[in-house]
Write a protein that holds these residues in place. Structure first.
Motif, PDB file in Angstrom:
ATOM      1  N   ASN A 202       0.854  -1.186   0.000  1.00 27.93           N
ATOM      2  CA  ASN A 202       0.000   0.000   0.000  1.00 27.93           C
ATOM      3  C   ASN A 202       0.890   1.235   0.000  1.00 27.93           C
ATOM      4  OD1 ASN A 202      -2.748  -1.302   0.499  1.00 27.93           O
ATOM      5  ND2 ASN A 202      -1.557  -2.105   2.208  1.00 27.93           N
ATOM      6  N   PHE A 203       0.576   2.179  -0.881  1.00 27.91           N
ATOM      7  CA  PHE A 203       1.406   3.359  -1.062  1.00 27.91           C
ATOM      8  C   PHE A 203       0.513   4.591  -1.048  1.00 27.91           C
ATOM      9  CE2 PHE A 203       3.120  -0.381  -3.014  1.00 27.91           C
ATOM     10  CZ  PHE A 203       4.373  -0.460  -2.416  1.00 27.91           C
ATOM     11  N   ILE A 204       0.682   5.407  -0.018  1.00 28.44           N
ATOM     12  CA  ILE A 204      -0.276   6.467   0.285  1.00 28.44           C
ATOM     13  C   ILE A 204       0.437   7.821   0.263  1.00 28.44           C
ATOM     14  CG2 ILE A 204      -1.959   7.295   1.965  1.00 28.44           C
ATOM     15  CD1 ILE A 204      -1.907   4.369   3.104  1.00 28.44           C
ATOM     16  N   ALA A 205       0.025   8.679  -0.648  1.00 26.70           N
ATOM     17  CA  ALA A 205       0.591  10.022  -0.743  1.00 26.70           C
ATOM     18  C   ALA A 205       0.115  10.878   0.418  1.00 26.70           C
ATOM     19  CB  ALA A 205       0.194  10.667  -2.067  1.00 26.70           C
ATOM     20  N   GLY A 206       0.915  11.858   0.794  1.00 26.38           N
ATOM     21  CA  GLY A 206       0.532  12.781   1.842  1.00 26.38           C
ATOM     22  C   GLY A 206      -0.490  13.796   1.353  1.00 26.38           C
ATOM     23  N   ARG A 207      -1.355  14.216   2.243  1.00 29.62           N
ATOM     24  CA  ARG A 207      -2.342  15.238   1.919  1.00 29.62           C
ATOM     25  C   ARG A 207      -1.737  16.613   2.158  1.00 29.62           C
ATOM     26  NH1 ARG A 207      -7.599  13.544   2.093  1.00 29.62           N
ATOM     27  NH2 ARG A 207      -7.961  15.568   1.089  1.00 29.62           N
ATOM     28  N   GLY A 208      -2.177  17.594   1.353  1.00 28.68           N
ATOM     29  CA  GLY A 208      -1.674  18.946   1.510  1.00 28.68           C
ATOM     30  C   GLY A 208      -2.759  19.973   1.328  1.00 28.68           C
ATOM     31  N   SER A 209      -2.635  21.094   2.008  1.00 27.24           N
ATOM     32  CA  SER A 209      -3.641  22.143   1.877  1.00 27.24           C
ATOM     33  C   SER A 209      -3.543  22.832   0.520  1.00 27.24           C
ATOM     34  CB  SER A 209      -3.476  23.172   3.001  1.00 27.24           C
ATOM     35  OG  SER A 209      -2.159  23.695   3.002  1.00 27.24           O
ATOM     36  N   ALA A 210      -2.343  22.820  -0.103  1.00 23.15           N
ATOM     37  CA  ALA A 210      -2.194  23.377  -1.448  1.00 23.15           C
ATOM     38  C   ALA A 210      -2.305  22.272  -2.491  1.00 23.15           C
ATOM     39  CB  ALA A 210      -0.852  24.084  -1.578  1.00 23.15           C
ATOM     40  N   SER A 211      -1.617  21.167  -2.284  1.00 24.40           N
ATOM     41  CA  SER A 211      -1.672  20.036  -3.205  1.00 24.40           C
ATOM     42  C   SER A 211      -1.220  18.781  -2.480  1.00 24.40           C
ATOM     43  CB  SER A 211      -0.786  20.279  -4.431  1.00 24.40           C
ATOM     44  OG  SER A 211       0.571  20.416  -4.041  1.00 24.40           O
ATOM     45  N   ASP A 212      -1.745  17.648  -2.933  1.00 26.08           N
ATOM     46  CA  ASP A 212      -1.343  16.370  -2.360  1.00 26.08           C
ATOM     47  C   ASP A 212      -0.028  15.915  -2.986  1.00 26.08           C
ATOM     48  OD1 ASP A 212      -3.665  16.400  -0.881  1.00 26.08           O
ATOM     49  OD2 ASP A 212      -4.777  15.130  -2.291  1.00 26.08           O
ATOM     50  N   GLY A 213       0.638  14.998  -2.317  1.00 28.70           N
ATOM     51  CA  GLY A 213       1.859  14.424  -2.861  1.00 28.70           C
ATOM     52  C   GLY A 213       1.550  13.327  -3.868  1.00 28.70           C
ATOM     53  N   ASP A 225       9.213  -0.607 -11.709  1.00 27.31           N
ATOM     54  CA  ASP A 225       8.427  -1.644 -12.360  1.00 27.31           C
ATOM     55  C   ASP A 225       7.318  -2.061 -11.402  1.00 27.31           C
ATOM     56  OD1 ASP A 225       9.897  -2.397 -14.968  1.00 27.31           O
ATOM     57  OD2 ASP A 225      11.508  -2.352 -13.481  1.00 27.31           O
ATOM     58  N   VAL A 226       6.071  -1.890 -11.837  1.00 23.72           N
ATOM     59  CA  VAL A 226       4.913  -2.074 -10.971  1.00 23.72           C
ATOM     60  C   VAL A 226       4.114  -3.293 -11.441  1.00 23.72           C
ATOM     61  CG1 VAL A 226       2.810  -1.027 -10.081  1.00 23.72           C
ATOM     62  CG2 VAL A 226       4.821   0.402 -10.516  1.00 23.72           C
ATOM     63  N   TYR A 227       4.078  -4.338 -10.604  1.00 26.66           N
ATOM     64  CA  TYR A 227       3.316  -5.553 -10.903  1.00 26.66           C
ATOM     65  C   TYR A 227       2.072  -5.675 -10.024  1.00 26.66           C
ATOM     66  CZ  TYR A 227       7.713  -6.848 -13.157  1.00 26.66           C
ATOM     67  OH  TYR A 227       8.842  -6.864 -13.942  1.00 26.66           O
ATOM     68  N   GLY A 228       2.024  -4.921  -8.952  1.00 27.64           N
ATOM     69  CA  GLY A 228       0.894  -4.976  -8.037  1.00 27.64           C
ATOM     70  C   GLY A 228       0.937  -3.804  -7.084  1.00 27.64           C
ATOM     71  N   GLY A 229       0.033  -3.833  -6.108  1.00 28.74           N
ATOM     72  CA  GLY A 229       0.004  -2.772  -5.108  1.00 28.74           C
ATOM     73  C   GLY A 229      -1.245  -1.925  -5.189  1.00 28.74           C
ATOM     74  N   ASP A 230      -1.517  -1.223  -4.112  1.00 31.60           N
ATOM     75  CA  ASP A 230      -2.673  -0.346  -3.996  1.00 31.60           C
ATOM     76  C   ASP A 230      -2.146   1.074  -3.820  1.00 31.60           C
ATOM     77  OD1 ASP A 230      -5.242   0.535  -3.752  1.00 31.60           O
ATOM     78  OD2 ASP A 230      -5.519  -0.145  -1.692  1.00 31.60           O
ATOM     79  N   TYR A 231      -2.603   2.008  -4.665  1.00 30.03           N
ATOM     80  CA  TYR A 231      -2.017   3.346  -4.722  1.00 30.03           C
ATOM     81  C   TYR A 231      -3.050   4.419  -4.417  1.00 30.03           C
ATOM     82  CZ  TYR A 231       1.599   0.620  -6.899  1.00 30.03           C
ATOM     83  OH  TYR A 231       2.550  -0.333  -7.133  1.00 30.03           O
ATOM     84  N   HIS A 232      -2.726   5.259  -3.476  1.00 25.98           N
ATOM     85  CA  HIS A 232      -3.571   6.397  -3.107  1.00 25.98           C
ATOM     86  C   HIS A 232      -2.756   7.660  -3.379  1.00 25.98           C
ATOM     87  CE1 HIS A 232      -6.469   3.748  -1.025  1.00 25.98           C
ATOM     88  NE2 HIS A 232      -5.380   3.054  -0.738  1.00 25.98           N
ATOM     89  N   GLY A 233      -2.945   8.219  -4.550  1.00 27.53           N
ATOM     90  CA  GLY A 233      -2.162   9.368  -4.963  1.00 27.53           C
ATOM     91  C   GLY A 233      -1.603   9.150  -6.356  1.00 27.53           C
ATOM     92  N   SER A 234      -1.324  10.225  -7.049  1.00 25.93           N
ATOM     93  CA  SER A 234      -0.918  10.181  -8.456  1.00 25.93           C
ATOM     94  C   SER A 234       0.500   9.644  -8.609  1.00 25.93           C
ATOM     95  CB  SER A 234      -1.018  11.583  -9.054  1.00 25.93           C
ATOM     96  OG  SER A 234      -0.229  12.500  -8.299  1.00 25.93           O
ATOM     97  N   TRP A 235       0.841   9.308  -9.857  1.00 31.81           N
ATOM     98  CA  TRP A 235       2.192   8.918 -10.230  1.00 31.81           C
ATOM     99  C   TRP A 235       2.841  10.064 -10.988  1.00 31.81           C
ATOM    100  CZ3 TRP A 235       1.613   3.314 -12.619  1.00 31.81           C
ATOM    101  CH2 TRP A 235       1.173   2.433 -11.612  1.00 31.81           C
ATOM    102  N   LEU A 236       4.078  10.376 -10.642  1.00 35.20           N
ATOM    103  CA  LEU A 236       4.820  11.434 -11.314  1.00 35.20           C
ATOM    104  C   LEU A 236       6.098  10.855 -11.906  1.00 35.20           C
ATOM    105  CD1 LEU A 236       5.566  14.391 -12.034  1.00 35.20           C
ATOM    106  CD2 LEU A 236       6.531  14.595  -9.729  1.00 35.20           C
ATOM    107  N   ALA A 237       6.299  11.055 -13.216  1.00 37.15           N
ATOM    108  CA  ALA A 237       7.554  10.706 -13.884  1.00 37.15           C
ATOM    109  C   ALA A 237       8.093  11.974 -14.528  1.00 37.15           C
ATOM    110  CB  ALA A 237       7.334   9.621 -14.933  1.00 37.15           C
ATOM    111  N   LYS A 238       9.277  12.381 -14.147  1.00 36.71           N
ATOM    112  CA  LYS A 238       9.852  13.607 -14.691  1.00 36.71           C
ATOM    113  C   LYS A 238      11.351  13.427 -14.909  1.00 36.71           C
ATOM    114  CE  LYS A 238      10.977  15.992 -10.356  1.00 36.71           C
ATOM    115  NZ  LYS A 238      10.741  17.190  -9.517  1.00 36.71           N
ATOM    116  N   GLU A 239      11.923  14.304 -15.740  1.00 31.52           N
ATOM    117  CA  GLU A 239      13.369  14.304 -15.983  1.00 31.52           C
ATOM    118  C   GLU A 239      13.885  12.891 -16.280  1.00 31.52           C
ATOM    119  OE1 GLU A 239      15.109  16.903 -16.315  1.00 31.52           O
ATOM    120  OE2 GLU A 239      13.898  18.495 -15.414  1.00 31.52           O
ATOM    121  N   ARG A 240      13.278  12.244 -17.273  1.00 30.90           N
ATOM    122  CA  ARG A 240      13.670  10.921 -17.764  1.00 30.90           C
ATOM    123  C   ARG A 240      13.361   9.799 -16.782  1.00 30.90           C
ATOM    124  NH1 ARG A 240      17.400  14.420 -18.000  1.00 30.90           N
ATOM    125  NH2 ARG A 240      18.618  13.365 -16.386  1.00 30.90           N
TER     126      ARG A 240
END
Length: 322
Positions: A202-213, A225-240
């Motif tokens: 389980n992978f849970i992003a932090g909550r924020g008053s301006a934006s969540d993580g 490499d993601v084969y499973g899991g439960d995700y609460h919060g967006s995925w970010l891929a940047k700078e390659r």
């Protein structure tokens, strides 16, 4: 070896002492807390299976194993992350809960204060693997103009407009009444050779008053490499940074939906910046059909959208004829 099988990556020895640099203290700018830092840098494997308040750093080919079980590793306020892997270190997590620190408001008249912490940071040439039973939770940041209290597990909560008696910690920054915060990221992979493999958890992003993580944040040539899991919060891929998700998946706008290889449903927002990519790697053959032989959930969404467009076109054509 089937991916569902959990490999034994490291051998541990009970005779190995827990290598710590004791009483190495990190003090926040406004002296809100003092954080003990434990560093493993002996090139050996170490195991933790008990609740503690600590920041853990891995260096010099050292490894940390978090076995199955109900326990927590909590970072005190002011910590950048709870566990950080530096050059050539390894983490294997099959249990426990890794908790990033919550942001704490400043007690002074300036704009200082702590930031919301990440759960795990995986650095250059380091590897982290996560399995079902492990939880990574980032810290929250509710802004510096809220009222806070502490929950029973020691986490900071926003309780503005709630009466909590002596636990209230009101704060208004005299310089600005609009200071807000961003939640922390659960897992961060950064720099070349940073490799994260997720079979479950389980992978849970932090909550924020301006934006969540973000539940996953990959940057600077790191890969997940993601084969499973439960995700609460967006995925970010940047700078390659690269995130590859394996399963019966489809892109619908800025979301990735469907089922992962282990059968867990997935519906996350994906953000790609500056050469970062999120890739859906579809399973081969008939593995993306359900028990009745119908299309996968991702395919259903795609064909449903096409069907809707065709129906609208037919309706408009009929009206023109009439």
């Amino acid at each position: 070896m089937p991916r569902s099988q959990k490999p034994t990556l490291f051998k541990t020895s009970s005779s190995l002492p827990r290598l710590a640099l004791p009483l190495l203290l990190l003090t926040t700018p406004n002296s809100l807390t003092t954080t003990a830092l434990t560093t493993y840098d002996d090139g050996q494997s170490h195991t933790i299976q008990s609740t503690l308040d600590d920041v853990i750093h891995l260096r010099s080919s050292s490894a940390l194993i978090l076995p199955s079980g109900q326990y927590q590793i909590r970072a005190p306020a002011g910590s950048e992350s709870t566990i950080r892997l530096f050059m050539s270190s390894t983490l294997n997590a099959t249990g426990g809960e890794i908790i990033g620190c919550d942001a704490f408001p400043s007690s002074s008249s300036d704009d200082s204060g702590t930031e919301a912490g990440a759960g795990v940071i995986v650095g250059s040439a380091s590897r982290a693997e996560f399995y079902s039973g492990a939880t990574v939770r980032a810290g929250n940041h509710f802004g510096y103009d809220a009222i806070f209290s502490f929950s029973s597990d020691g986490r900071l909560q926003n309780v503005t407009d709630t009466v909590v008696g002596s636990l209230q910690v009101p704060h208004t920054n005299p310089k600005s009444n609009s200071i807000t915060g961003k939640g922390g990221d659960a897992i961060i992979g950064q720099y070349f050779g940073s490799t994260i493999t997720i079979h479950g958890g389980n992978f849970i992003a932090g909550r924020g008053s301006a934006s969540d993580g973000h539940s996953l944040h990959l940057a600077y040539d790191a890969r997940a490499d993601v084969y499973g899991g439960d995700y609460h919060g967006s995925w970010l891929a940047k700078e390659r940074g690269v995130i590859v998700a394996y399963g019966c998946l489809s892109r619908v706008g800025d979301r990735l939906v469907g089922k992962l290889e282990d059968g867990t449903p997935l519906d996350v927002q994906v953000v790609e910046k500056d050469g970062g990519v999120v890739i859906a790697s579809l399973l081969e053959g008939d593995r993306c059909k359900d028990d009745s032989g119908s299309k996968s959930s991702g395919e259903k969404l795609r064909f449903g959208a096409i069907w809707s467009v065709l129906c609208n076109f037919c309706l408009v054509s009929l009206l023109l004829v009439v």
